[in-house]
Enzyme design. Structure first.
Site, short mmCIF file in Angstrom:
data_model
loop_
_atom_site.label_atom_id
_atom_site.label_comp_id
_atom_site.label_asym_id
_atom_site.label_seq_id
_atom_site.Cartn_x
_atom_site.Cartn_y
_atom_site.Cartn_z
N PRO A 1 0.85 -1.17 0.07
CA PRO A 1 -0.06 0.00 -0.14
C PRO A 1 0.92 1.30 -0.05
O PRO A 1 1.83 1.25 0.67
CB PRO A 1 -0.65 0.08 1.29
CG PRO A 1 -0.83 -1.68 1.68
CD PRO A 1 0.30 -1.93 1.19
N GLU A 2 0.35 2.43 -0.87
CA GLU A 2 1.11 3.66 -0.87
C GLU A 2 0.11 4.64 -0.11
O GLU A 2 -0.80 4.41 0.38
CB GLU A 2 1.39 3.92 -2.42
CG GLU A 2 2.41 2.79 -2.88
CD GLU A 2 2.83 2.98 -4.36
OE1 GLU A 2 2.93 4.27 -4.95
OE2 GLU A 2 3.08 1.99 -5.01
N LYS B 1 3.50 6.13 4.44
CA LYS B 1 2.77 4.95 4.41
C LYS B 1 2.72 4.55 5.97
O LYS B 1 2.33 3.47 6.22
CB LYS B 1 3.78 4.01 3.67
CG LYS B 1 3.95 4.32 2.39
CD LYS B 1 4.93 3.28 1.66
CE LYS B 1 5.38 3.76 0.27
NZ LYS B 1 6.35 2.94 -0.29
N HIS C 1 -6.13 -14.83 9.09
CA HIS C 1 -4.84 -14.53 9.55
C HIS C 1 -4.80 -13.41 10.56
O HIS C 1 -4.06 -12.24 10.58
CB HIS C 1 -4.15 -13.78 8.19
CG HIS C 1 -4.02 -14.87 7.22
ND1 HIS C 1 -2.86 -16.05 7.46
CD2 HIS C 1 -4.57 -15.21 5.95
CE1 HIS C 1 -3.14 -16.77 6.32
NE2 HIS C 1 -4.04 -16.25 5.42
N ARG D 1 1.00 -12.13 5.40
CA ARG D 1 2.44 -12.28 5.43
C ARG D 1 3.24 -11.81 6.65
O ARG D 1 4.62 -12.12 6.55
CB ARG D 1 2.99 -11.51 4.02
CG ARG D 1 2.47 -12.33 2.91
CD ARG D 1 2.72 -11.39 1.68
NE ARG D 1 2.11 -11.82 0.35
CZ ARG D 1 2.00 -11.51 -0.87
NH1 ARG D 1 2.80 -10.41 -1.09
NH2 ARG D 1 1.64 -11.87 -1.75
N ARG E 1 12.61 -4.72 -8.66
CA ARG E 1 11.13 -4.31 -8.99
C ARG E 1 11.04 -4.17 -10.35
O ARG E 1 11.79 -4.86 -11.20
CB ARG E 1 10.72 -2.89 -8.38
CG ARG E 1 11.24 -3.07 -6.86
CD ARG E 1 10.50 -1.52 -6.18
NE ARG E 1 11.47 -1.30 -4.96
CZ ARG E 1 10.87 -0.58 -4.24
NH1 ARG E 1 9.76 0.21 -4.62
NH2 ARG E 1 11.32 -0.37 -2.94
#
Length: 292
Positions: A2-3, A61, A98, A118, A274
């Site tokens: 997420p940005e 962020k 999770h 994660r 990337r």
């Protein structure tokens, strides 16, 4: 990951649903989710229990919520990482697979859940800058303000950008120069500005630097208006809803698709572990120094 737009969507949800509520109890279901809390999960829970949450804040962020009743100058800080979610759920809703941390409140209403598949994200209670009305945690005080912050200094950014000895995409991802911009919105801002990602920052004119900043601000504002960019179910807002800006992306993720400006197929190049997406016609590869 997420940005800025995605994190801002979550911040607004937190400001709406948890501000002013008092924490009744805290459950830490996975220790990695609070690994930044050096004293451990029990300390994390103890520091939060009985506190009243303030209005959620954001720097790039990072999210944080100032705490009242915990002693002077502490905040709950969170980073979503690759797959973190802060969800506001009715207590009757079954636990997510999770689920890592749960906060219940004294009013018995919706609880706050931190879900992270994660476990790259995390929460912690940290000391804030002395006298800072926003309660900015000390650990992120060095991070630059972002383009949507009203206190962002456009002229200072443009000057610092042009003075850096680096390339333009690297500069956009430098969180000490400008925060909140990640791979997606860097590629989008560069496409709108007709700049190649490897363009040396020293070669930018003042108008080009200003245009790049304006385009970064514009694309992130547009993404924010539709809830951010979701490519899968890992990024959602506090109500579990996805964002829809992926439909409006001009460069990122559009390899082989025609450029919406000139029709040339968008290319993808490997870049710093990337990918960078660009139009080879609109965003010319910079000439080597000394080339005629």
């Amino acid at each position: 990951m997420p940005e800025l737009p995605e994190v801002e969507v979550v911040r607004r949800g937190l400001a709406n649903w948890v501000a002013g509520r008092t924490v009744a109890d805290v459950q830490v279901l996975h220790p990695r989710a609070v690994r930044r809390q050096t004293a451990g999960a029990a300390d994390f829970a103890a520091r939060l229990t009985g506190t009243t949450l303030g209005t959620a804040q954001r720097r790039g962020k990072y999210l944080w919520v100032p705490l009242a009743g915990s002693g002077a100058g502490f905040s709950l800080i969170g980073h979503l990482g690759m797959s973190g979610q802060l969800l506001v759920q009715d207590p009757s809703v079954p636990d997510e697979t999770h689920l890592r941390v749960r906060l219940r409140f004294t009013d018995g209403g919706r609880e706050l859940r931190f879900v992270d598949q994660r476990t790259f994200g995390g929460l912690a209670v940290e000391e804030a800058e002395d006298g800072d009305p926003e309660g900015t945690p000390l650990s992120i005080a060095h991070i630059a303000r972002d383009p949507l912050d009203p206190r962002f200094d456009d002229a200072a950014f443009a000057a610092a950008l042009r003075a850096k000895r680096t390339t333009v995409k690297r500069a956009l991802l430098d969180q000490t120069l400008i925060s909140g911009v990640g791979n997606i919105y860097a590629d989008e801002a560069l496409w709108r500005s007709r700049l190649h990602y490897d363009r040396p920052t020293a070669t930018l004119t003042r108008p080009q630097a200003a245009e790049l900043l304006a385009n970064a601000r514009e694309v992130m504002t547009a993404a924010l208006a539709v809830g951010g960019t979701s490519f899968d179910s890992l990024y959602v807002n506090v109500n579990g809803e996805s964002g829809y800006f992926s439909r409006d992306l001009d460069a990122y993720g559009r390899e082989h698709e025609p450029c919406r400006r000139c029709g040339t197929p968008i290319r993808r190049a490997a870049w710093m572990n990337r990918s960078s997406y660009f139009c080879p016609r609109c965003q010319r590869v910079p000439r080597a120094r000394g080339a005629g």
